[in-house]
Design a protein around this motif. Structure first.
Motif, PDB file in Angstrom:
ATOM      1  N   SER A 286      63.105  56.072 -63.751  1.00 10.44           N
ATOM      2  CA  SER A 286      62.207  56.750 -64.423  1.00 10.44           C
ATOM      3  C   SER A 286      61.096  55.930 -64.840  1.00 10.44           C
ATOM      4  N   LEU A 287      59.604  56.436 -64.642  1.00 10.77           N
ATOM      5  CA  LEU A 287      58.926  55.420 -64.465  1.00 10.77           C
ATOM      6  C   LEU A 287      57.872  55.937 -65.761  1.00 10.77           C
ATOM      7  N   GLY A 288      57.481  54.999 -67.037  1.00 18.43           N
ATOM      8  CA  GLY A 288      56.547  55.647 -67.727  1.00 18.43           C
ATOM      9  C   GLY A 288      55.201  55.549 -67.147  1.00 18.43           C
ATOM     10  N   VAL A 289      54.351  56.849 -67.262  1.00 15.86           N
ATOM     11  CA  VAL A 289      53.085  56.643 -66.685  1.00 15.86           C
ATOM     12  C   VAL A 289      51.862  57.230 -67.857  1.00 15.86           C
ATOM     13  N   GLN A 290      52.306  58.296 -68.635  1.00 15.42           N
ATOM     14  CA  GLN A 290      51.847  59.132 -69.715  1.00 15.42           C
ATOM     15  C   GLN A 290      50.624  59.699 -69.083  1.00 15.42           C
TER      16      GLN A 290
ATOM     17  N   GLU B 155      61.781  53.853 -50.674  1.00 15.59           N
ATOM     18  CA  GLU B 155      62.102  52.860 -49.497  1.00 15.59           C
ATOM     19  C   GLU B 155      63.542  52.414 -49.918  1.00 15.59           C
ATOM     20  N   ALA B 156      63.753  51.944 -51.119  1.00 16.27           N
ATOM     21  CA  ALA B 156      64.821  51.037 -51.553  1.00 16.27           C
ATOM     22  C   ALA B 156      65.942  52.103 -51.582  1.00 16.27           C
ATOM     23  N   GLY B 157      65.935  53.369 -51.732  1.00 14.30           N
ATOM     24  CA  GLY B 157      66.866  54.222 -51.630  1.00 14.30           C
ATOM     25  C   GLY B 157      67.414  54.812 -52.905  1.00 14.30           C
ATOM     26  N   PHE B 158      66.688  54.824 -53.761  1.00 13.20           N
ATOM     27  CA  PHE B 158      66.442  55.559 -55.267  1.00 13.20           C
ATOM     28  C   PHE B 158      66.680  57.207 -54.852  1.00 13.20           C
ATOM     29  N   ARG B 159      67.810  57.754 -55.448  1.00 12.54           N
ATOM     30  CA  ARG B 159      68.163  58.992 -55.283  1.00 12.54           C
ATOM     31  C   ARG B 159      66.912  59.871 -56.138  1.00 12.54           C
ATOM     32  N   SER B 160      66.605  59.407 -57.273  1.00 14.41           N
ATOM     33  CA  SER B 160      65.620  60.326 -58.022  1.00 14.41           C
ATOM     34  C   SER B 160      64.746  59.660 -58.600  1.00 14.41           C
TER      35      SER B 160
ATOM     36  N   VAL C 246      49.698  63.314 -60.088  1.00 15.53           N
ATOM     37  CA  VAL C 246      51.000  63.407 -60.204  1.00 15.53           C
ATOM     38  C   VAL C 246      51.800  64.368 -59.141  1.00 15.53           C
ATOM     39  N   VAL C 247      51.309  65.410 -58.811  1.00 20.55           N
ATOM     40  CA  VAL C 247      51.667  66.166 -57.884  1.00 20.55           C
ATOM     41  C   VAL C 247      51.608  65.491 -56.485  1.00 20.55           C
ATOM     42  N   ALA C 248      50.639  64.756 -56.228  1.00 16.44           N
ATOM     43  CA  ALA C 248      50.488  63.865 -55.020  1.00 16.44           C
ATOM     44  C   ALA C 248      51.525  62.934 -54.921  1.00 16.44           C
ATOM     45  N   ALA C 249      51.911  62.301 -55.981  1.00 24.35           N
ATOM     46  CA  ALA C 249      52.905  61.140 -55.976  1.00 24.35           C
ATOM     47  C   ALA C 249      54.306  61.941 -55.859  1.00 24.35           C
ATOM     48  N   ASN C 250      54.474  62.963 -56.152  1.00 22.46           N
ATOM     49  CA  ASN C 250      55.750  63.754 -55.718  1.00 22.46           C
ATOM     50  C   ASN C 250      56.982  63.172 -56.256  1.00 22.46           C
ATOM     51  N   PRO C 251      56.940  63.011 -57.388  1.00 29.47           N
ATOM     52  CA  PRO C 251      58.354  62.844 -58.105  1.00 29.47           C
ATOM     53  C   PRO C 251      59.161  63.888 -58.175  1.00 29.47           C
ATOM     54  N   ASP C 252      60.657  63.531 -58.372  1.00 32.76           N
ATOM     55  CA  ASP C 252      61.851  64.482 -58.264  1.00 32.76           C
ATOM     56  C   ASP C 252      61.676  65.162 -59.588  1.00 32.76           C
ATOM     57  N   ARG C 253      61.484  64.663 -60.660  1.00 36.16           N
ATOM     58  CA  ARG C 253      61.459  65.192 -61.990  1.00 36.16           C
ATOM     59  C   ARG C 253      60.299  64.646 -62.909  1.00 36.16           C
ATOM     60  N   ILE C 254      59.763  65.571 -63.755  1.00 38.35           N
ATOM     61  CA  ILE C 254      58.569  65.024 -64.544  1.00 38.35           C
ATOM     62  C   ILE C 254      59.218  65.561 -65.882  1.00 38.35           C
ATOM     63  N   ALA C 255      58.798  64.409 -66.841  1.00 38.48           N
ATOM     64  CA  ALA C 255      59.053  64.721 -68.270  1.00 38.48           C
ATOM     65  C   ALA C 255      57.699  64.865 -69.091  1.00 38.48           C
ATOM     66  N   LEU C 256      57.337  65.876 -69.660  1.00 38.96           N
ATOM     67  CA  LEU C 256      55.883  66.078 -70.070  1.00 38.96           C
ATOM     68  C   LEU C 256      56.128  66.288 -71.735  1.00 38.96           C
ATOM     69  N   TYR C 257      55.802  65.100 -72.571  1.00 40.52           N
ATOM     70  CA  TYR C 257      55.950  65.140 -73.747  1.00 40.52           C
ATOM     71  C   TYR C 257      54.810  65.594 -74.653  1.00 40.52           C
TER      72      TYR C 257
ATOM     73  N   ASP D 140      60.184  70.159 -72.410  1.00 40.57           N
ATOM     74  CA  ASP D 140      59.458  69.125 -71.924  1.00 40.57           C
ATOM     75  C   ASP D 140      59.782  68.687 -70.365  1.00 40.57           C
ATOM     76  N   HIS D 141      60.833  69.463 -69.716  1.00 40.36           N
ATOM     77  CA  HIS D 141      61.403  68.723 -68.503  1.00 40.36           C
ATOM     78  C   HIS D 141      61.103  69.757 -67.404  1.00 40.36           C
ATOM     79  N   PHE D 142      60.831  69.020 -66.281  1.00 36.06           N
ATOM     80  CA  PHE D 142      60.563  69.774 -64.873  1.00 36.06           C
ATOM     81  C   PHE D 142      61.227  69.064 -63.922  1.00 36.06           C
ATOM     82  N   ALA D 143      61.843  69.929 -62.814  1.00 35.26           N
ATOM     83  CA  ALA D 143      62.575  69.472 -61.822  1.00 35.26           C
ATOM     84  C   ALA D 143      62.169  70.156 -60.379  1.00 35.26           C
ATOM     85  N   LYS D 144      62.215  69.328 -59.339  1.00 39.22           N
ATOM     86  CA  LYS D 144      62.241  70.080 -58.150  1.00 39.22           C
ATOM     87  C   LYS D 144      63.454  71.065 -57.913  1.00 39.22           C
ATOM     88  N   PRO D 145      63.399  72.127 -57.281  1.00 42.29           N
ATOM     89  CA  PRO D 145      64.662  73.079 -56.960  1.00 42.29           C
ATOM     90  C   PRO D 145      65.862  72.385 -56.731  1.00 42.29           C
TER      91      PRO D 145
END
Ligand code: SF4
Length: 470
Positions: free
Chosen positions: A177-181, A209-214, A238-249, A297-302
């Motif tokens: 999980s990456l802090g971007v803000q 590439e390293a095989g992280f699942r999410s 953010v949408v272009a970076a295509n993360p599996d989950r987004i937390a929006l605080y 605050d949480h979003f995830a791909k279906p």
């Protein structure tokens, strides 16, 4: 239930009317209700009672690394900002001692199915320190396989290289999980967190590439210098970076409580009206891009496990937010960390000195906590179900507890009727169902069931120590 939830609906009038401060319900009772007469002895009793009941619930581990290199002005976390990395080496010595003690206590009681490293900045530790710590954890606990377990770490992209990301995967982490803000340079400057977009994208690519699942990223709305235009650009990135989950605080500006926030110029903050517009835009853009609004605050791909767990009614809430592991015992190690074992919560000492002192005297560094009574357990389930599933079957609660729901919660149901009038929920013979409009105000709905706030009985003033519910 196995159908997707309808999208969330944004009603500025009702949100404006109900906006107030309230808990986030990562636990119930909330941490401010923990008592100082709960200590090491009570924690041992809770573990012993699990052992007697031969509980085989899965185990979840949380490891807290409190250090950060620099301060982000918006920060409200329990952290220690220092460039003196020798402090981390000292801390690790004590942390390993705590892990040894917890490992012995829980020996033979089940597998670790979930591990989370949080902070502070877990990647403040060097690659070698992290490798040693993971080896130590594996020596003290029995871990489920990589395919079965969720092993996650919060990282600050400013502190890791592509090689470090590969190494974290090799050390056993499979979620990141990456802090971007915010990607906007002016906003980054205003909060003292300069983090070039290219650096973040490189870390995300390396994680894939390293095989992280999410891969999850954290964003904040309501920061200084944020505008509708700047946020729109951040969202595109953010949408272009295509993360599996987004937390929006939601940024809670509480400079009287969090000192670093005094360095944020109030004039740079978006007004409450703009903040609501920012939130509405974020929700719309992320839902349009195919993300599911999980709640709070949480979003995830279906296809993400979080969204699947919610569709299947298995979602839980714990100190890290939403979780897919139902009913796991949570063992937390590190300064200020909170465990949830059996019908108890317990928190470790909050300062390094006090944490070290207790470990030196050979006891676990528990400083306070709470043993839940039957009413707490009942209300905890009600709040959990509403937070995670946005609906509650009253008869399913009656099956688990010796109560008549409508009698026991008569005053609460009366209060909820006002929310029903505002279109936030419906109540029939069997179900309390939160509507798409009510989903953003789920904290307000849950607060009605919080005995300690006493809102249902009009005995407590508005709780000002919490952040805004929206
Ligand atoms: S926001 Fe995170 S990285 Fe920044 S100071 Fe707080 S804990 Fe450290």
């Amino acid at each position: 239930m196995n159908t997707p939830f309808p999208p969330v609906e944004f009603d500025a009038r009702v949100i404006g009317k109900l906006s107030q401060s309230g808990p986030r319900y990562t636990s119930y009772p909330t941490a401010d209700r923990f008592q100082n007469d709960f200590g090491y002895g009570q924690f041992l009793e809770a573990v012993a009672s699990l052992r007697m009941r031969r509980s085989r619930r899965p185990l979840s581990l949380y490891i807290h690394i409190p250090f950060c290199d620099t301060i982000c002005y918006y920060c409200g976390c329990n952290k220690i900002v220092t460039k003196d990395h020798s402090k981390a080496a000292t801390y690790l010595g004590y942390l390993k001692q705590e892990i040894d003690m917890q490992g012995r206590l829980f020996d033979g009681m089940g597998q670790i199915e979930q591990l989370h490293f949080g902070g502070g900045t877990p990647t403040y530790l060097s690659d070698k320190q992290m490798g040693d710590l993971m080896t130590h954890l594996h020596a003290n606990f029995d871990f489920a396989s990589d395919a079965q377990g969720e092993y996650s770490i919060e990282i600050d992209p400013r502190t890791v290289s592509v090689e470090r990301v590969r190494s974290l995967r090799a050390q056993g982490f499979n979620r990141i999980s990456l802090g971007v803000q915010d990607f906007d340079p002016d906003v980054q400057k205003a909060v003292n967190r300069i983090q070039p977009e290219a650096e973040t994208r490189a870390v995300m690519d390396a994680a894939r590439e390293a095989g992280f699942r999410s891969i999850s990223i954290d964003l904040i709305y309501g920061l200084p210098k944020q505008t509708m235009a700047s946020m729109a650009q951040t969202l595109e990135k953010v949408v272009a970076a295509n993360p599996d989950r987004i937390a929006l605080y939601n940024y809670a500006h509480l400079p009287h409580i969090f000192k670093p926030q005094r360095r944020i110029a109030e004039a740079d903050l978006p007004t409450p009206a703009v903040k609501l517009e920012l939130l509405a835009m974020c929700i719309k853009r992320l839902c349009d891009a195919g993300y599911i609004y999980i709640g709070m605050d949480h979003f995830a791909k279906p296809e993400d496990e979080l969204a699947i767990a919610q569709r299947q009614g298995r979602l839980q809430r714990n100190f890290q937010g939403y979780s897919t592991r139902a009913e796991a015992e949570l063992i937390s190690c590190g300064v200020s960390a909170i465990s949830a074992v059996g019908a108890t919560y317990s928190q470790n000492e909050k300062t390094l000195d006090a944490y070290y002192e207790k470990l030196e005297s050979g006891v676990l560094p528990v400083t306070r906590g709470i043993k839940l009574d039957n009413d707490d357990l009942l209300r905890r389930i009600v709040i959990q179900k509403l937070m995670c599933n946005f609906e509650l079957s009253m008869s399913s609660i009656e099956q688990g507890f010796p109560i008549k729901f409508r009698q026991y919660f008569a005053v609460e149901l009366d209060k909820l009727a006002a929310f029903a009038d505002d279109g936030l929920l419906t109540i029939d013979d069997e179900w309390i169902s939160v509507t798409p409009k009510g989903r953003l105000l789920i904290r307000n709905i849950c607060m009605v069931f919080d005995r300690y706030l006493g809102l249902a009985h009009d005995i407590a003033p508005q709780p000002m120590r919490y952040s805004k519910t929206i």
